[in-house]
Design a protein around this motif. Structure first.
Motif, PDB file in Angstrom:
ATOM      1  N   SER A 158      36.856  41.155  57.248  1.00 28.61           N
ATOM      2  CA  SER A 158      38.183  40.918  57.823  1.00 28.61           C
ATOM      3  C   SER A 158      39.274  41.524  56.958  1.00 28.61           C
ATOM      4  N   PHE A 159      39.103  41.438  55.650  1.00 28.38           N
ATOM      5  CA  PHE A 159      40.093  41.987  54.731  1.00 28.38           C
ATOM      6  C   PHE A 159      40.191  43.506  54.880  1.00 28.38           C
ATOM      7  N   ILE A 160      39.054  44.191  54.936  1.00 24.68           N
ATOM      8  CA  ILE A 160      39.050  45.652  55.115  1.00 24.68           C
ATOM      9  C   ILE A 160      39.747  46.015  56.423  1.00 24.68           C
ATOM     10  N   TYR A 161      39.418  45.283  57.482  1.00 26.56           N
ATOM     11  CA  TYR A 161      40.001  45.566  58.788  1.00 26.56           C
ATOM     12  C   TYR A 161      41.505  45.323  58.773  1.00 26.56           C
ATOM     13  N   LEU A 162      41.922  44.253  58.118  1.00 28.40           N
ATOM     14  CA  LEU A 162      43.348  43.927  58.033  1.00 28.40           C
ATOM     15  C   LEU A 162      44.115  45.029  57.316  1.00 28.40           C
ATOM     16  N   VAL A 163      43.595  45.498  56.196  1.00 33.77           N
ATOM     17  CA  VAL A 163      44.235  46.587  55.451  1.00 33.77           C
ATOM     18  C   VAL A 163      44.362  47.829  56.343  1.00 33.77           C
ATOM     19  N   PHE A 164      43.300  48.122  57.081  1.00 26.76           N
ATOM     20  CA  PHE A 164      43.282  49.316  57.919  1.00 26.76           C
ATOM     21  C   PHE A 164      44.355  49.256  58.998  1.00 26.76           C
TER      22      PHE A 164
END
Length: 336
Positions: free
Chosen positions: A150-156
């Motif tokens: 979720s963190f990677i997706y949020l940053v993206f």
């Protein structure tokens, strides 16, 4: 609907795989037979949820629309955050769980599932040009879930929103201020993780955050599991049969595969993978939006699918198909 036939083809193909398993593999015990049937029924239910979600959203006279669902989920997040404060102050675990750190899970079984919802709705709020308060709320809750995916997706999605595509809506001073806070908080959180990774690699310090595993990715259990699965004897065209990877994964590693693409390939072969991607292609193909919205939606949704299906066994899960319904409605909304 352009994606209805591909969905039927996919379900029918998996149904025929199930019938083939039950008819030709006479040595199967009753428990395995039951699990194969139940797994097919779970997928059938999930695809039904996709169609029901699409139908309810497309009802022009219905009050159940995307804005209502966004508001409802926002209320849920606020409620969960309030209870989370009680958890922290009184050391209870009503909406949280404790592993290496306190993680927010809401009333879901797992923090990663809650993070999947919050990150998806954050993406949806940005795409629909909702008030930045929605984005801020979903971002905070996602970070508290402490889910790596979720963190990677949020940053993206925040990056492509902030630096590539601009909202046509004129933001108020408060929204501009809040948007800058979103970027600063996310950048600070990312910076802290980079420091933690540096300490782990060069100073041999015990990591205090969960994201150091990205540096040591190839030694993580999920990657080792994926290598093991792909090294097995697989029928490349038609797969080894429904439930076969789950059975092997749980008996060998005591866990699910955590990779939906390998789930599909192992059980249904290249034909299954092709039919699944054909269904997704037909969902995304009919674009009725501006080019900027299309690019953001395309990048956001494809990255959502890629990240989550590589990280979890979600192919059979109803909530993933619930999200497909949202995307299908948005892409085809002018036709309803």
């Amino acid at each position: 609907l352009p994606f209805f036939k591909p969905l039927i083809y996919l379900i029918l193909y998996i149904f025929f795989v199930l019938i083939y398993d039950l008819y030709f593999f006479t040595q199967l015990d009753d428990i395995i037979i039951q699990k194969k049937i139940l797994l097919f029924l779970q997928l059938f239910r999930s695809s039904g949820i996709f169609l029901i979600t699409l139908f309810l959203l497309s009802k022009s006279k219905s009050k159940l629309n995307i804005n209502f669902v966004l508001d409802l989920f926002s209320f849920y997040c606020v409620l969960v955050l309030f209870i989370f404060l009680i958890d922290i102050s009184s050391n209870t675990r009503i909406v949280s769980t404790m592993s290496d750190t306190i993680r927010l899970k809401g009333f879901f079984r797992d923090p990663n599932f809650f993070g999947l919802f919050t990150s998806f709705f954050c993406f949806l709020a940005i795409y629909l040009k909702k008030n930045i308060v929605y984005v801020f709320l979903f971002m905070v809750v996602t970070l508290l879930c402490y889910s790596k995916t979720s963190f990677i997706y949020l940053v993206f999605i925040i990056c492509i929103y902030s630096f590539i595509f601009k909202s046509s809506k004129k933001l108020s001073k408060f929204e501009i201020w809040l948007k800058n806070i979103v970027i600063v908080v996310l950048a600070s959180y990312l910076f802290l993780n980079l420091i933690d990774i540096f300490r782990y690699i060069y100073l041999d310090k015990e990591p205090s955050l969960r994201f150091y595993v990205f540096i040591d990715l190839f030694n993580q259990k999920r990657f080792i599991m994926a290598q093991n699965f792909l090294s097995q004897d697989i029928n490349i065209l038609f797969g080894n049969g429904i439930y076969e990877l789950t059975k092997y994964s749980k008996s060998t590693f005591g866990n699910f595969s955590h990779n939906s693409f390998i789930d599909i390939f192992f059980d249904y072969g290249l034909f299954g993978i092709i039919l699944f991607f054909y269904f997704l292609y037909r969902v995304i193909k009919n674009i009725n939006n501006s080019i900027d919205n299309y690019l953001f939606l395309f990048l956001g949704f494809i990255s959502f699918i890629t990240l989550y299906l590589f990280a979890f066994s979600l192919f059979y899960m109803p909530f993933l198909w619930f999200f497909y319904g949202f995307i299908a409605y948005i892409l085809n909304k002018r036709k309803y």
